[in-house]
Motif scaffolding. Structure first.
Motif, PDB file in Angstrom:
ATOM      1  N   ARG A 217     -43.393 -39.148  -6.020  1.00 13.69           N
ATOM      2  CA  ARG A 217     -44.183 -38.038  -6.558  1.00 13.69           C
ATOM      3  C   ARG A 217     -44.695 -38.385  -7.957  1.00 13.69           C
ATOM      4  O   ARG A 217     -45.832 -38.111  -8.311  1.00 13.69           O
ATOM      5  N   MET A 218     -43.824 -39.021  -8.776  1.00 13.40           N
ATOM      6  CA  MET A 218     -44.223 -39.414 -10.128  1.00 13.40           C
ATOM      7  C   MET A 218     -45.377 -40.419 -10.089  1.00 13.40           C
ATOM      8  O   MET A 218     -46.336 -40.310 -10.844  1.00 13.40           O
TER       9      MET A 218
ATOM     10  N   PHE B 250     -47.658 -40.995  -7.745  1.00 19.50           N
ATOM     11  CA  PHE B 250     -48.936 -40.424  -7.325  1.00 19.50           C
ATOM     12  C   PHE B 250     -49.470 -39.479  -8.391  1.00 19.50           C
ATOM     13  O   PHE B 250     -50.680 -39.424  -8.622  1.00 19.50           O
ATOM     14  N   HIS B 251     -48.577 -38.767  -9.064  1.00 15.16           N
ATOM     15  CA  HIS B 251     -49.038 -37.891 -10.146  1.00 15.16           C
ATOM     16  C   HIS B 251     -49.716 -38.717 -11.239  1.00 15.16           C
ATOM     17  O   HIS B 251     -50.821 -38.399 -11.676  1.00 15.16           O
ATOM     18  N   LEU B 252     -49.054 -39.802 -11.663  1.00  9.31           N
ATOM     19  CA  LEU B 252     -49.617 -40.632 -12.734  1.00  9.31           C
ATOM     20  C   LEU B 252     -50.947 -41.252 -12.312  1.00  9.31           C
ATOM     21  O   LEU B 252     -51.921 -41.220 -13.055  1.00  9.31           O
ATOM     22  N   LEU B 253     -50.997 -41.810 -11.099  1.00  6.14           N
ATOM     23  CA  LEU B 253     -52.197 -42.533 -10.676  1.00  6.14           C
ATOM     24  C   LEU B 253     -53.359 -41.597 -10.362  1.00  6.14           C
ATOM     25  O   LEU B 253     -54.514 -41.944 -10.582  1.00  6.14           O
ATOM     26  N   GLU B 254     -53.049 -40.393  -9.863  1.00  2.00           N
ATOM     27  CA  GLU B 254     -54.135 -39.496  -9.469  1.00  2.00           C
ATOM     28  C   GLU B 254     -54.564 -38.587 -10.607  1.00  2.00           C
ATOM     29  O   GLU B 254     -55.719 -38.200 -10.679  1.00  2.00           O
TER      30      GLU B 254
ATOM     31  N   CYS C 162     -44.596 -36.465 -19.378  1.00  2.26           N
ATOM     32  CA  CYS C 162     -45.803 -36.485 -18.543  1.00  2.26           C
ATOM     33  C   CYS C 162     -45.420 -36.668 -17.078  1.00  2.26           C
ATOM     34  O   CYS C 162     -46.235 -36.452 -16.192  1.00  2.26           O
ATOM     35  N   LEU C 163     -44.171 -37.067 -16.804  1.00  2.00           N
ATOM     36  CA  LEU C 163     -43.730 -37.212 -15.414  1.00  2.00           C
ATOM     37  C   LEU C 163     -43.437 -35.828 -14.832  1.00  2.00           C
ATOM     38  O   LEU C 163     -42.845 -34.992 -15.508  1.00  2.00           O
ATOM     39  N   PRO C 164     -43.842 -35.579 -13.584  1.00  2.00           N
ATOM     40  CA  PRO C 164     -43.591 -34.265 -13.003  1.00  2.00           C
ATOM     41  C   PRO C 164     -42.097 -34.017 -12.820  1.00  2.00           C
ATOM     42  O   PRO C 164     -41.361 -34.932 -12.442  1.00  2.00           O
TER      43      PRO C 164
ATOM     44  N   GLY D 190     -51.603 -40.623 -19.719  1.00  2.00           N
ATOM     45  CA  GLY D 190     -50.197 -40.328 -20.001  1.00  2.00           C
ATOM     46  C   GLY D 190     -49.309 -41.490 -19.587  1.00  2.00           C
ATOM     47  O   GLY D 190     -48.373 -41.858 -20.295  1.00  2.00           O
ATOM     48  N   GLY D 191     -49.594 -42.080 -18.432  1.00  2.00           N
ATOM     49  CA  GLY D 191     -48.805 -43.196 -17.928  1.00  2.00           C
ATOM     50  C   GLY D 191     -48.936 -44.425 -18.809  1.00  2.00           C
ATOM     51  O   GLY D 191     -47.948 -45.101 -19.104  1.00  2.00           O
TER      52      GLY D 191
ATOM     53  N   LEU E 295     -45.411 -50.287 -14.926  1.00  2.00           N
ATOM     54  CA  LEU E 295     -46.219 -49.079 -15.097  1.00  2.00           C
ATOM     55  C   LEU E 295     -47.586 -49.440 -15.666  1.00  2.00           C
ATOM     56  O   LEU E 295     -48.629 -49.033 -15.150  1.00  2.00           O
TER      57      LEU E 295
ATOM     58  N   ASP F   9     -52.877 -38.504 -14.195  1.00  2.00           N
ATOM     59  CA  ASP F   9     -52.537 -38.697 -15.607  1.00  2.00           C
ATOM     60  C   ASP F   9     -52.392 -40.176 -15.966  1.00  2.00           C
ATOM     61  O   ASP F   9     -51.339 -40.606 -16.448  1.00  2.00           O
ATOM     62  N   LYS F  10     -53.476 -40.930 -15.766  1.00  2.00           N
ATOM     63  CA  LYS F  10     -53.428 -42.362 -16.093  1.00  2.00           C
ATOM     64  C   LYS F  10     -53.204 -42.581 -17.587  1.00  2.00           C
ATOM     65  O   LYS F  10     -52.481 -43.482 -17.988  1.00  2.00           O
TER      66      LYS F  10
ATOM     67  N   LEU G 285     -54.983 -45.114  -2.694  1.00  2.00           N
ATOM     68  CA  LEU G 285     -54.686 -45.880  -3.897  1.00  2.00           C
ATOM     69  C   LEU G 285     -54.199 -47.268  -3.505  1.00  2.00           C
ATOM     70  O   LEU G 285     -53.272 -47.404  -2.710  1.00  2.00           O
TER      71      LEU G 285
ATOM     72  N   ILE H  69     -51.065 -49.059 -13.456  1.00  2.00           N
ATOM     73  CA  ILE H  69     -52.133 -48.161 -13.891  1.00  2.00           C
ATOM     74  C   ILE H  69     -53.408 -48.950 -14.145  1.00  2.00           C
ATOM     75  O   ILE H  69     -54.505 -48.500 -13.864  1.00  2.00           O
TER      76      ILE H  69
END
Lengths: 198, 198
Positions: free
Chosen positions: A27-28, A30-34, B16-18, A39-40, B47, A36-37, B63, B51
């Motif tokens: 989940r983390m 996909f969240h970062l890549l979709e 920033c991680l969910p 933030g990542g 990471l 919040d790039k 992706l 990204i």
């Protein structure tokens, strides 16, 4: 898995974080890549920098990037009171109360002979050196109220007494807002035996 | 906070991680710094690399770090069946069943006029181009069984029908292992109306 090798490696790498299992790691990612790039990217940069630069404070052994941490160098703090805790997170917890103005000594663990952790691993030499300066008037033992924490507190109390310094232990008892009915017997017995006049 | 500035920034960056709040972020930082510096360094590296390199597959929009993903280029897969899903995580979920051998098309969302997400944001042009090649014999609509997912499926079904291609929707009904008593009314009504001869 038929997924992209990089995404698979990132899912695996995220699992080094405590409390992150395969599902939350996925989940983390996909969240970062979709979503919040940026933030990542920032997280990767700060993580790298922090791990590279953060070491131990030469005076109190807490984690910090300077040779001596900001608590130890702060002239406003009371440098005659030393609070001994097990971890940097405990320093944070005590600081959050806002009620303590002294300085700290961080053991980075507790005595645990079975795991091969003896006094020298907890920086006992540095601790004795701090006491020997004559600046410290009181040592507050704030190790955890566990078997190992109590044993560590006992050991440190013995080491301190010989120096003619006041040694105290944080109070144990019924937590504020707790209900007697739900408190374990050991804690309640201790609260009774350590009762104080009103 | 009187903590080291770098540690504070890392705690903030981890949020920033969910699903990561201030307490778990703090726990992660201390875990990495005290017990797993190598893991943390590796995480920062992967990471950053992920990204930087991961983009979208030119054929299915999932992706991946290659121009075309490994599912789309796999000659063993059935390239005449196209399963349309909302996210790369849905691809993973369908792949985990082990029962699907076709290829995918990833919308990266669903129709949501209120959020300004229209067909062009879901790659409808690419979708139409895939259909126009004449290779696809069946389109399986596997968007989520939500209002937006149903609307998206309906829209795609209309777009596909004109091409004389078979269009199917994944079955909705009582989940395997579920108990009728605890299943919501909408699902049960649908399971009844979509009953099949034994």
């Amino acid at each position: 898995m038929s997924f992209s090798p990089l995404i698979n490696s990132l899912i695996t790498a995220l699992r080094c974080l405590p409390g992150v299992g395969p599902k939350s790691a996925q989940r983390m990612v996909f969240h970062l890549l979709e979503r919040d790039k940026d933030g990542g990217r920032e997280l990767a940069r700060i993580l790298e920098e922090t791990i590279c630069k953060v070491g131990r404070c030469q005076q109190c052994r807490t984690l910090c990037e300077e040779p001596v941490c900001r608590l130890c160098t702060n002239p406003v703090r009371d440098h005659s009171t030393l609070c001994v805790v097990e971890t940097p997170a405990d320093v944070m917890a005590v600081e959050h109360t806002g009620g303590y103005r002294g300085i700290y000594f961080v053991l980075m663990g507790h005595l645990s002979p079975l795991d091969g952790i003896g006094p020298e691993d907890l920086g006992i030499d540095l601790f004795r050196a701090r006491l020997a300066t004559g600046e410290i008037k009181e040592v507050i033992l704030a190790t955890n109220p566990t078997v190992e924490g109590e044993a560590t507190a006992h050991y440190l109390a013995e080491a301190t007494k010989t120096q003619n310094i006041r040694v105290t232990r944080i109070a144990h008892g019924v937590p504020f807002g707790g209900e007697l009915e739900y408190i374990d017997g050991g804690t309640l017995a201790r609260a009774l035996s350590a009762r104080a006049p009103v």
